[in-house]
Design a protein around this motif. Structure first.
Motif, short mmCIF file in Angstrom:
data_model
loop_
_atom_site.label_atom_id
_atom_site.label_comp_id
_atom_site.label_asym_id
_atom_site.label_seq_id
_atom_site.Cartn_x
_atom_site.Cartn_y
_atom_site.Cartn_z
N MET A 51 -3.42 -6.58 5.98
CA MET A 51 -2.11 -6.31 6.57
C MET A 51 -1.05 -6.97 5.70
SD MET A 51 -0.86 -4.60 9.06
CE MET A 51 0.78 -4.33 9.74
N PRO A 52 -0.19 -6.17 5.05
CA PRO A 52 0.81 -6.76 4.16
C PRO A 52 1.72 -7.74 4.89
CG PRO A 52 0.68 -4.39 3.85
CD PRO A 52 -0.11 -4.70 5.09
N LYS A 53 2.11 -8.78 4.19
CA LYS A 53 3.05 -9.77 4.70
C LYS A 53 3.84 -10.30 3.51
CE LYS A 53 1.42 -13.74 5.87
NZ LYS A 53 0.68 -14.83 6.55
N ASP A 54 4.73 -11.25 3.74
CA ASP A 54 5.55 -11.77 2.66
C ASP A 54 4.69 -12.32 1.52
OD1 ASP A 54 7.75 -11.14 4.12
OD2 ASP A 54 8.04 -13.15 4.96
N LYS A 55 4.92 -11.80 0.31
CA LYS A 55 4.26 -12.26 -0.92
C LYS A 55 2.74 -12.13 -0.89
CE LYS A 55 7.91 -15.61 -1.95
NZ LYS A 55 8.22 -17.04 -2.22
N GLY A 56 2.21 -11.29 -0.06
CA GLY A 56 0.77 -11.12 -0.05
C GLY A 56 0.29 -10.32 1.14
N PHE A 57 -0.85 -10.70 1.69
CA PHE A 57 -1.42 -9.96 2.81
C PHE A 57 -2.38 -10.87 3.58
CE2 PHE A 57 -3.88 -9.22 -1.02
CZ PHE A 57 -5.18 -9.49 -0.63
N HIS A 58 -2.67 -10.45 4.80
CA HIS A 58 -3.67 -11.12 5.64
C HIS A 58 -4.90 -10.22 5.68
CE1 HIS A 58 -5.09 -13.88 8.75
NE2 HIS A 58 -5.55 -12.80 9.39
N ASP A 88 5.53 -0.70 -4.53
CA ASP A 88 6.00 -1.22 -3.24
C ASP A 88 5.74 -0.20 -2.13
OD1 ASP A 88 6.88 -3.60 -4.36
OD2 ASP A 88 8.87 -2.79 -4.81
N PHE A 89 5.41 -0.70 -0.95
CA PHE A 89 5.15 0.18 0.19
C PHE A 89 5.31 -0.63 1.47
CE2 PHE A 89 1.18 -1.97 -0.55
CZ PHE A 89 0.65 -2.17 0.71
N THR A 90 5.40 0.08 2.56
CA THR A 90 5.41 -0.54 3.88
C THR A 90 4.33 0.11 4.72
OG1 THR A 90 7.09 1.02 4.68
CG2 THR A 90 7.88 -1.08 3.79
#
Length: 203
Positions: A51-58, A88-90
């Motif tokens: 799951m994308p998050k600030d500066k990386g992912f979980h 870049d993506f959301t």
């Protein structure tokens, strides 16, 4: 051919997000791979979600979860994993990452690629369908490039064989020329040759 395309494009590694009506494929958006230090060691099949998050992912894999950075390796069940963001993506949904057997994927692609030729021309038609248009283009481009490489290698092989054939035919001619030159050298050193030269000069 298909195995080379799978390895070069990383087609055995999938990334998808579950949608309401259909899944979204993340080919060309993110790319992930298992970093295997031993090329002879088989690559294990694993799966995880990110799951994308600030500066990386979980990430979550079974009961294992944590945070990681794009382009920085981390470990899942003793396997070193690298996830790279290509653009870049959301995403509001978790992205499910999994890998398949590369030989099985190569076999699937080889069956799915349709090659058609016509007797009237030298044109070859290639067809391949995929849920990802970018992946389809990359696969077809890979097939074309591999075909061109085969043609170039065949031409080089034929050229090399032609040179070898010419060299074989030239060897006896070189030996004959060498024997003629040796005979001429012996003749010039003989007294009869010197006498004939002097006689010709006197005339």
């Amino acid at each position: 051919l298909a195995t080379h395309i799978v390895d070069s494009l990383g087609l055995q590694y999938r990334a998808e997000a579950q949608g309401r009506f259909k899944n979204k494929n993340f080919y060309g958006i993110i790319r992930w791979e298992i970093i295997n230090g031993d090329p002879l060691k088989p690559v294990p099949e694993i799966n995880f979600s990110i799951m994308p998050k600030d500066k990386g992912f979980h990430y979550i894999s079974d009961k294992i979860e944590g945070d990681a950075q794009w382009g920085t390796p981390y470990f899942i069940k003793k396997n070193q994993v690298l996830v790279t963001k290509l653009e870049d993506f959301t995403s509001q949904s978790p992205i499910y990452c999994y890998n398949v057997n590369p030989l099985a994927e190569a076999f699937r692609i080889s069956k799915a690629v349709n090659i058609t030729t016509t007797k009237e021309s030298n044109i070859i038609l290639l067809r391949y369908s995929d849920v990802s248009s970018d992946r389809a283009i990359d696969i077809l481009s890979g097939v074309v490039q591999m075909g061109e490489d085969v043609i170039v290698n065949d031409k080089r092989k034929a050229f090399s064989q032609a040179i070898g054939f010419i060299e074989q035919r030239m060897k006896p001619l070189r030996r004959e020329l060498d024997s003629i030159e040796a005979a001429m050298a012996d003749l010039k050193q003989s007294p009869d040759y010197a006498f004939s030269e002097n006689t010709e000069i006197a005339l």
